[in-house]
Design a protein around this motif. Structure first.
Motif, short mmCIF file in Angstrom:
data_model
loop_
_atom_site.label_atom_id
_atom_site.label_comp_id
_atom_site.label_asym_id
_atom_site.label_seq_id
_atom_site.Cartn_x
_atom_site.Cartn_y
_atom_site.Cartn_z
N UNK A 144 0.82 -1.22 0.00
CA UNK A 144 0.00 0.00 0.00
C UNK A 144 0.86 1.27 0.00
N UNK A 145 2.06 1.20 0.55
CA UNK A 145 2.95 2.37 0.45
C UNK A 145 3.32 2.63 -1.01
N UNK A 146 3.63 1.56 -1.74
CA UNK A 146 3.97 1.70 -3.17
C UNK A 146 2.75 2.20 -3.94
N UNK A 178 1.41 -2.86 -20.49
CA UNK A 178 2.30 -2.29 -21.50
C UNK A 178 3.76 -2.63 -21.23
N UNK A 179 4.16 -2.52 -19.96
CA UNK A 179 5.53 -2.88 -19.60
C UNK A 179 5.77 -4.37 -19.78
N UNK A 180 4.78 -5.18 -19.42
CA UNK A 180 4.90 -6.63 -19.61
C UNK A 180 5.13 -6.94 -21.09
N UNK A 213 8.03 -7.86 -11.16
CA UNK A 213 6.86 -8.74 -11.09
C UNK A 213 6.78 -9.66 -12.30
N UNK A 214 7.36 -9.24 -13.43
CA UNK A 214 7.41 -10.10 -14.62
C UNK A 214 8.60 -11.06 -14.54
N UNK A 215 9.77 -10.51 -14.36
CA UNK A 215 11.00 -11.30 -14.49
C UNK A 215 11.33 -12.16 -13.28
N UNK A 216 11.01 -11.70 -12.10
CA UNK A 216 11.37 -12.44 -10.89
C UNK A 216 10.17 -13.19 -10.31
N UNK A 217 9.08 -12.47 -10.08
CA UNK A 217 7.94 -13.06 -9.39
C UNK A 217 6.96 -13.78 -10.31
N UNK A 237 8.32 6.10 -13.84
CA UNK A 237 9.55 5.84 -13.09
C UNK A 237 9.31 4.97 -11.86
N UNK A 238 8.10 4.97 -11.35
CA UNK A 238 7.75 4.14 -10.20
C UNK A 238 7.29 2.76 -10.67
N UNK A 239 6.47 2.75 -11.71
CA UNK A 239 5.80 1.52 -12.12
C UNK A 239 6.66 0.59 -12.96
N UNK A 240 7.53 1.13 -13.79
CA UNK A 240 8.30 0.26 -14.68
C UNK A 240 9.20 -0.71 -13.90
N UNK A 241 9.94 -0.26 -12.87
CA UNK A 241 10.73 -1.23 -12.11
C UNK A 241 9.87 -2.27 -11.39
#
Length: 147
Positions: A65-67, A138-140, A89-93, A80-84
């Motif tokens: 919720x902080x994020x 979109x980032x995915x 969430x795509x590559x690791x999780x 800048x917040x969402x892309x990382x």
């Protein structure tokens, strides 16, 4: 922009105890959509009856919720917040887009139950989350992740 403002009106309450509210949201997510619990390896073995009081669930809920608060305060200018976040969430999780949609519903349900948002505010929260989820998608796609 108006939807972000509607949701942000209740955010001081969330920021007052993000771990408690975030924990409730994750608990709701796990109760409503039991398969999502498996996406969190450190929570996968916790029996459903013990989730609500689990300190690790509360702590991680607070992180979430902080994020989300950072994203809301950016009012759509959140690349800048969402892309990382989308990248990890795509590559690791390996979190599917559908999990974000289920999270949205758990979030709305908890905020409604706590009286943080009326029906108009709940619709605004859904709209804001739809924008965030579309941008994650979109980032995915940029990453070639079929989530």
């Amino acid at each position: 922009m108006a939807d972000f403002d509607k949701v942000l009106k209740c955010w001081a309450v969330v920021e007052a105890d993000p771990d408690a509210i975030g924990g409730e949201v994750l608990n709701c997510l796990f109760m409503e959509y039991p398969d999502t619990q498996k996406q969190f390896p450190k929570f996968a073995a916790i029996p459903p009856a013990e989730l609500a009081g689990n300190a690790a669930v509360r702590k991680h809920g607070g992180v979430v919720v902080r994020k989300l608060g950072e994203l809301l305060k950016a009012k759509g200018d959140h690349t800048l917040i969402l892309k990382p976040l989308a990248t990890t969430h795509a590559n690791i999780h390996k979190i599917s887009l559908n999990n974000f949609k289920m999270f949205k519903e758990a979030l709305v349900k908890v905020f409604a139950a706590k009286g943080l948002l009326d029906a108009d505010g709940q619709a605004a929260l859904r709209n804001v989350m739809d924008v965030i989820i579309a941008d994650i998608d979109g980032f995915y796609k940029e990453l070639g992740f079929q989530g």
